[in-house]
Design an enzyme around this catalytic site. Structure first.
Site, PDB file in Angstrom:
ATOM      1  N   GLY A 109       0.781  -1.232   0.000  1.00 43.01           N
ATOM      2  CA  GLY A 109       0.000   0.000   0.000  1.00 43.01           C
ATOM      3  C   GLY A 109       0.810   1.278   0.000  1.00 43.01           C
ATOM      4  O   GLY A 109       0.252   2.373  -0.175  1.00 43.01           O
TER       5      GLY A 109
ATOM      6  N   MET B 104       5.285   4.815  -4.103  1.00 46.78           N
ATOM      7  CA  MET B 104       6.673   5.107  -4.476  1.00 46.78           C
ATOM      8  C   MET B 104       6.674   5.919  -5.773  1.00 46.78           C
ATOM      9  O   MET B 104       6.003   5.551  -6.734  1.00 46.78           O
ATOM     10  CB  MET B 104       7.438   3.801  -4.693  1.00 46.78           C
ATOM     11  CG  MET B 104       8.902   3.998  -5.075  1.00 46.78           C
ATOM     12  SD  MET B 104       9.765   2.418  -5.391  1.00 46.78           S
ATOM     13  CE  MET B 104       9.094   1.999  -7.025  1.00 46.78           C
ATOM     14  N   PRO B 105       7.407   7.029  -5.824  1.00 47.70           N
ATOM     15  CA  PRO B 105       7.501   7.775  -7.079  1.00 47.70           C
ATOM     16  C   PRO B 105       7.957   6.881  -8.218  1.00 47.70           C
ATOM     17  O   PRO B 105       8.810   6.018  -8.042  1.00 47.70           O
ATOM     18  CB  PRO B 105       8.531   8.860  -6.760  1.00 47.70           C
ATOM     19  CG  PRO B 105       8.411   9.071  -5.281  1.00 47.70           C
ATOM     20  CD  PRO B 105       8.136   7.694  -4.722  1.00 47.70           C
ATOM     21  N   ALA B 106       7.377   7.084  -9.390  1.00 50.74           N
ATOM     22  CA  ALA B 106       7.664   6.210 -10.526  1.00 50.74           C
ATOM     23  C   ALA B 106       9.071   6.393 -11.059  1.00 50.74           C
ATOM     24  O   ALA B 106       9.659   5.461 -11.609  1.00 50.74           O
ATOM     25  CB  ALA B 106       6.648   6.463 -11.639  1.00 50.74           C
TER      26      ALA B 106
ATOM     27  N   GLY C  37      13.095   8.059 -10.295  1.00 53.25           N
ATOM     28  CA  GLY C  37      13.976   8.576  -9.257  1.00 53.25           C
ATOM     29  C   GLY C  37      15.373   8.832  -9.771  1.00 53.25           C
ATOM     30  O   GLY C  37      15.691   8.578 -10.939  1.00 53.25           O
ATOM     31  N   LEU C  38      16.210   9.338  -8.887  1.00 57.65           N
ATOM     32  CA  LEU C  38      17.618   9.580  -9.194  1.00 57.65           C
ATOM     33  C   LEU C  38      18.451   8.462  -8.607  1.00 57.65           C
ATOM     34  O   LEU C  38      18.384   8.172  -7.413  1.00 57.65           O
ATOM     35  CB  LEU C  38      18.082  10.911  -8.601  1.00 57.65           C
ATOM     36  CG  LEU C  38      19.579  11.225  -8.794  1.00 57.65           C
ATOM     37  CD1 LEU C  38      19.848  11.652 -10.241  1.00 57.65           C
ATOM     38  CD2 LEU C  38      20.061  12.300  -7.818  1.00 57.65           C
ATOM     39  N   GLY C  39      19.278   7.825  -9.442  1.00 53.84           N
ATOM     40  CA  GLY C  39      20.260   6.864  -8.961  1.00 53.84           C
ATOM     41  C   GLY C  39      21.600   7.544  -8.779  1.00 53.84           C
ATOM     42  O   GLY C  39      21.935   8.478  -9.508  1.00 53.84           O
TER      43      GLY C  39
ATOM     44  N   ASP D 154      17.840   6.957  -4.863  1.00 55.21           N
ATOM     45  CA  ASP D 154      18.287   5.580  -4.670  1.00 55.21           C
ATOM     46  C   ASP D 154      19.791   5.541  -4.478  1.00 55.21           C
ATOM     47  O   ASP D 154      20.557   5.954  -5.350  1.00 55.21           O
ATOM     48  CB  ASP D 154      17.909   4.740  -5.898  1.00 55.21           C
ATOM     49  CG  ASP D 154      18.419   3.304  -5.789  1.00 55.21           C
ATOM     50  OD1 ASP D 154      17.640   2.454  -5.343  1.00 55.21           O
ATOM     51  OD2 ASP D 154      19.590   3.050  -6.153  1.00 55.21           O
TER      52      ASP D 154
ATOM     53  N   TYR E 210      27.823   2.176  -2.553  1.00 54.28           N
ATOM     54  CA  TYR E 210      28.132   3.348  -3.365  1.00 54.28           C
ATOM     55  C   TYR E 210      29.017   4.346  -2.618  1.00 54.28           C
ATOM     56  O   TYR E 210      29.570   5.269  -3.220  1.00 54.28           O
ATOM     57  CB  TYR E 210      26.851   4.064  -3.806  1.00 54.28           C
ATOM     58  CG  TYR E 210      25.918   3.243  -4.648  1.00 54.28           C
ATOM     59  CD1 TYR E 210      26.300   2.014  -5.197  1.00 54.28           C
ATOM     60  CD2 TYR E 210      24.617   3.686  -4.893  1.00 54.28           C
ATOM     61  CE1 TYR E 210      25.411   1.265  -5.966  1.00 54.28           C
ATOM     62  CE2 TYR E 210      23.735   2.948  -5.657  1.00 54.28           C
ATOM     63  CZ  TYR E 210      24.135   1.741  -6.178  1.00 54.28           C
ATOM     64  OH  TYR E 210      23.245   1.014  -6.935  1.00 54.28           O
TER      65      TYR E 210
ATOM     66  N   LYS F 174      20.615   0.021   0.174  1.00 52.58           N
ATOM     67  CA  LYS F 174      20.733  -1.423  -0.006  1.00 52.58           C
ATOM     68  C   LYS F 174      21.822  -1.993   0.903  1.00 52.58           C
ATOM     69  O   LYS F 174      22.821  -1.320   1.179  1.00 52.58           O
ATOM     70  CB  LYS F 174      21.092  -1.749  -1.467  1.00 52.58           C
ATOM     71  CG  LYS F 174      20.239  -1.026  -2.501  1.00 52.58           C
ATOM     72  CD  LYS F 174      20.718  -1.295  -3.915  1.00 52.58           C
ATOM     73  CE  LYS F 174      20.045  -0.383  -4.922  1.00 52.58           C
ATOM     74  NZ  LYS F 174      20.570   1.000  -4.882  1.00 52.58           N
TER      75      LYS F 174
ATOM     76  N   HIS G 107      21.110  -6.035  -2.109  1.00 52.94           N
ATOM     77  CA  HIS G 107      21.741  -5.496  -3.309  1.00 52.94           C
ATOM     78  C   HIS G 107      21.932  -6.548  -4.403  1.00 52.94           C
ATOM     79  O   HIS G 107      21.690  -6.292  -5.583  1.00 52.94           O
ATOM     80  CB  HIS G 107      23.095  -4.857  -2.946  1.00 52.94           C
ATOM     81  CG  HIS G 107      23.534  -3.809  -3.904  1.00 52.94           C
ATOM     82  ND1 HIS G 107      24.314  -2.732  -3.520  1.00 52.94           N
ATOM     83  CD2 HIS G 107      23.317  -3.650  -5.221  1.00 52.94           C
ATOM     84  CE1 HIS G 107      24.552  -1.967  -4.576  1.00 52.94           C
ATOM     85  NE2 HIS G 107      23.952  -2.507  -5.620  1.00 52.94           N
TER      86      HIS G 107
END
Length: 299
Positions: A14, A17-19, A21-23, A48, A53, A78, A111
């Site tokens: 429910g 989440m925005p469709a 995004g920025l990786g 994300d 990273y 992750k 991950h």
């Protein structure tokens, strides 16, 4: 410039989440703060990152610098395979929260699976189920899981991931996997959505015959037809498929361009034309054959 607003996908618990995004994979710490701030200013509400990273601190700093309320921004990170195992994953989660300087996460992902030691992957996911039950994370999921990995995970934990984030671009459409996701109620999220992995990934390191979907004649033709860039055509194609793309960039103009895809739609035949470019070839790593030795201790 008016910020562009992304639509949302509803996850299987429910949560919205925005469709798009920025990786921030391969975004160096000294460029990440500005990239995140620029993204939020341009309308992004999904960021994300990952422990591997090494820029979680900068992502948190960029979010705070944007002056947007925390509950308006969807933050994903992750757990890396060096932290697999129940207690190790709980500790890794705490460490990520400290680096991000957040009280909770919106989405926490495994991950990569480790097929040669899948029991540790399962243990990590069980820890994530606990974190979800405690309200410390709003949704949990996986990354780079095959249909077989998903089946094993669900059978052994009784929990269906909300998201599976995988390599997905015009040359690797993941049709079979997307159908599995549809049946299970899992959102497909795309890393390297415009095919950048074909330029920097494993294939690019061993072959000079690397093809970039951005320059494919079909994509270039559609860009001219719609008055958009090749990247915008590819990202819009993914939205039409019901996929959540997370393109990476540190350039403000490119960041703004990548989210400017919600004022047009591709005709059905054009979606089919881009889908027809699928070669089934990965630019990145094969999830069936990864472990710590594949990447070193941490990438």
């Amino acid at each position: 410039m008016t910020a562009v607003k992304s639509p949302v996908f509803k996850l299987n618990n429910g949560i919205e989440m925005p469709a798009l995004g920025l990786g921030v994979f391969n975004s160096s710490p000294d460029t990440t703060v500005a990239a995140v701030t620029s993204a939020v200013t341009s309308g992004y509400r999904l960021i994300d990152t990952a422990a591997a990273y090494k820029n979680e601190e900068q992502v948190g700093e960029g979010i705070r610098a944007s002056d947007i309320a925390r509950d308006k921004i969807f933050v994903t990170t992750k757990v890396w395979m060096s932290d697999f195992g129940y207690d190790h994953t709980v500790n890794a989660f705490d460490r990520s929260l400290r680096k991000l300087r957040l009280d909770y996460l919106d989405l926490y992902l495994i991950h990569w699976p480790v097929p040669s030691a899948f029991e540790t992957t399962i243990s990590s996911y069980k820890a994530m189920i606990r974190l979800l039950a405690e309200g410390r994370v709003r949704a949990i999921g996986v990354s780079n899981f095959s249909p077989e990995h998903l089946t094993d995970l669900i059978e052994q934990t009784g929990h269906v991931p909300a998201v599976n984030q995988v390599e997905l671009h015009p040359y690797l459409g993941q049709t079979e996997l997307r159908e599995v996701h549809r049946k299970l109620g899992i959102v497909t999220q795309a890393w390297s959505p415009i095919g950048g992995v074909n330029r920097y990934g494993q294939k690019a390191k061993i072959s000079t015959e690397v093809s970039d979907p951005l320059s494919h004649a079909t994509v270039v033709r559609l860009a001219a037809k719609y008055g958009k860039t090749s990247a915008q055509i590819i990202l819009r194609w993914q939205i039409e498929l019901g996929v959540s793309p997370i393109p990476k960039s540190v350039r403000p103009e490119r960041i703004a361009e990548n989210i400017d895809i919600f004022d047009f739609a591709l005709a059905a035949e054009d979606v089919v034309a881009v889908s027809a470019l699928d070669t089934g070839t990965r630019g990145g790593w094969d999830p069936d054959h990864v472990d710590l030795q594949t990447f070193g201790t941490i990438i």
